[in-house]
Scaffold this motif. Structure first.
Motif, mmCIF file in Angstrom:
data_model
loop_
_atom_site.group_PDB
_atom_site.id
_atom_site.type_symbol
_atom_site.label_atom_id
_atom_site.label_comp_id
_atom_site.label_asym_id
_atom_site.label_seq_id
_atom_site.Cartn_x
_atom_site.Cartn_y
_atom_site.Cartn_z
ATOM 1 N N SER A 1 0.869 -1.243 -0.250
ATOM 2 C CA SER A 1 -0.286 -0.105 0.177
ATOM 3 C C SER A 1 0.710 1.424 -0.027
ATOM 4 N N ARG A 2 0.569 2.156 -0.704
ATOM 5 C CA ARG A 2 0.875 3.788 -0.428
ATOM 6 C C ARG A 2 1.519 4.412 0.678
ATOM 7 N N LYS A 3 0.590 3.273 1.749
ATOM 8 C CA LYS A 3 0.776 3.958 2.904
ATOM 9 C C LYS A 3 2.408 3.964 3.499
ATOM 10 N N ASN A 4 1.761 2.263 3.271
ATOM 11 C CA ASN A 4 3.050 1.448 4.405
ATOM 12 C C ASN A 4 4.156 1.712 3.926
ATOM 13 N N PRO B 1 -4.424 8.084 5.827
ATOM 14 C CA PRO B 1 -5.218 6.952 6.081
ATOM 15 C C PRO B 1 -4.906 5.312 5.040
ATOM 16 N N ASP B 2 -5.179 4.571 4.881
ATOM 17 C CA ASP B 2 -4.373 3.500 4.574
ATOM 18 C C ASP B 2 -5.416 3.412 2.999
ATOM 19 N N MET B 3 -4.987 3.454 2.291
ATOM 20 C CA MET B 3 -4.747 3.882 0.911
ATOM 21 C C MET B 3 -4.417 1.971 -0.297
ATOM 22 N N PRO B 4 -4.983 1.723 0.223
ATOM 23 C CA PRO B 4 -4.261 0.260 -0.468
ATOM 24 C C PRO B 4 -3.528 0.271 -2.345
ATOM 25 N N ALA C 1 2.468 7.171 9.942
ATOM 26 C CA ALA C 1 1.651 5.710 10.196
ATOM 27 C C ALA C 1 0.057 6.149 10.998
#
Length: 406
Positions: free
Chosen positions: A66-69, A179-182, A175
């Motif tokens: 994911s982009r956040k990770n 937001p989580d943005m897969p 972190a």
């Protein structure tokens, strides 16, 4: 604007600080390691090359998460690189640390631009991108002068420890706030590479190289230009760079605001104005007041092109924007390297310290020509906007056919 943009801006501030602060610390680093200042200059060159090659490499490696990770991973890489630089026992280890940190640069801004644009409504995308890049511009106003002062007072290693700590703050912010943005389902490397078949994407990247090259043709040689030509004392170069940084902040915010309304007119104005200011700077550099004014406007007009060019790449690489966005960040560094080399050639040829301004003016004018070509092609074939084929996806619930009787 969502708070997540603040986390991205903090990360950008740290990255901008570590990129440019080394220029003010080169004599101290060289003396500590017992190398010449030109040899220490490889810390600048190595970083720039790391950005150019690291942008596509890290983006490709990040296509599976994911982009956040990926943003968190990049900030971790940035922290590690700066810690390596801070504790380096020999020059070669510090060079490795600089390269490690640089690998995060292009991909962070590339992926961060995509994330920032997705956090807001379509009509606010350029403004969101400019908010993230504000961290980079503010770094030149606050981070670089302060980091140079700390490095000269408490040792350059302290500066790199502080920059690493900024990376930790940025990592924690991402972190917590992003937001989580897969990664969109179905996106593959071939879709990302397909963006480079779009002539508008390539034109935007070429404008990035030439336009920003125009800025750094002059700014690379600002120290001898301001001292030997304008008559400033060497100690004045620091506040002149702060003035340049203030121009960058103003231009970045202005470019983001107006690019959401009239993107191409914003580009025409910024690139045309930059070419004119650089040409006039050749004569204006002989006067302290006009030289200072020119330095501010070079920063303002140069960075006014950043949000519209980054947004244009995202628009035309629709469906597969991440790699193209990251490579465009590498294009900024390519422009820096190209213009510094060309500026050095004309100085070495005996044309004087103001001659790089003419090089910059020509580069900016060339970027303006490409902007006109790009706009002309867009008017002739408007349906080709976002023509990169988006990966197949399943229809959303609202798009699925509903049975007539239930």
């Amino acid at each position: 604007m969502p708070l997540a943009l603040l986390a991205l801006a903090i990360g950008a501030f740290g990255i901008g600080t570590t990129e440019f602060v080394i220029m003010g610390l080169l004599p101290d680093v060289a003396a500590d390691f017992g190398v010449s200042v030109p040899t220490a200059g490889f810390l600048v060159t190595g970083y720039a090359l790391g950005v150019m090659f690291g942008a596509p490499l890290m983006t490709v490696l990040g296509t599976k998460i994911s982009r956040k990770n990926m943003l968190m991973l990049l900030m971790g890489l940035f922290i590690v690189g700066n810690v390596i630089s801070a504790v380096a026992p020999v020059f070669a280890v510090m060079l490795i640390g600089r390269v490690v940190a640089s690998l995060a640069h292009g991909a962070f801004f590339g992926i961060g631009s995509v994330v920032a644009a997705e956090l807001v409504a379509p009509e606010k995308k350029a403004g969101a991108i400019s908010m993230m890049f504000t961290g980079l511009t503010v770094a030149n106003v606050v981070g670089v002068p302060l980091g140079t002062f700390v490095g000269q007072s408490a040792g350059w290693r302290t500066t790199f420890f502080i920059v690493a700590a900024l990376g930790v703050v940025g990592l924690a912010g991402i972190a917590k706030l992003v937001p989580d943005m897969p990664k969109p389902e179905g996106v593959r490397l071939r879709h990302e590479v397909a963006a480079f078949k779009n002539v508008q994407v390539l034109l935007a990247m070429a404008m990035t190289v030439l336009g920003f090259g125009g800025v750094f043709a002059a700014i690379t040689y600002i120290a001898p230009m301001m001292t030997d030509v304008a008559g400033y004392a060497e100690s004045s170069v620091t506040w002149l760079l702060v003035l340049f940084g203030l121009g960058m902040v103003a231009g970045n915010l202005t470019g983001g605001k107006f690019a959401d309304r009239k993107l191409m007119p914003m580009l025409f104005t910024a690139l045309g104005g930059l070419a004119v200011v650089l040409a006039l700077f050749t004569a204006g550099a002989h006067n302290k007041v006009t030289a200072a004014v020119a330095v501010f406007f070079i920063g303002a007009l140069g960075f006014a092109t950043v949000p519209p060019l980054q947004k244009r790449v995202l628009d035309y690489a629709h469906g597969a924007p991440t790699l193209a966005s990251a490579v465009n960040i590498g294009a900024f560094n390519l422009g820096n390297a190209l213009s510094a080399w060309l500026g050095g050639i004309v100085i070495a040829a005996g044309f004087g310290y103001t001659s790089p301004n003419w090089v910059g003016a020509v580069l900016a004018a060339a970027a303006l020509v490409l902007a006109v070509v790009s706009s002309t092609l867009e008017r002739r074939a408007p349906e080709r906007r976002s023509s990169v084929t988006a990966p197949p996806r399943a229809p959303a619930a609202a798009e699925r056919p509903v049975a007539a009787d239930r």
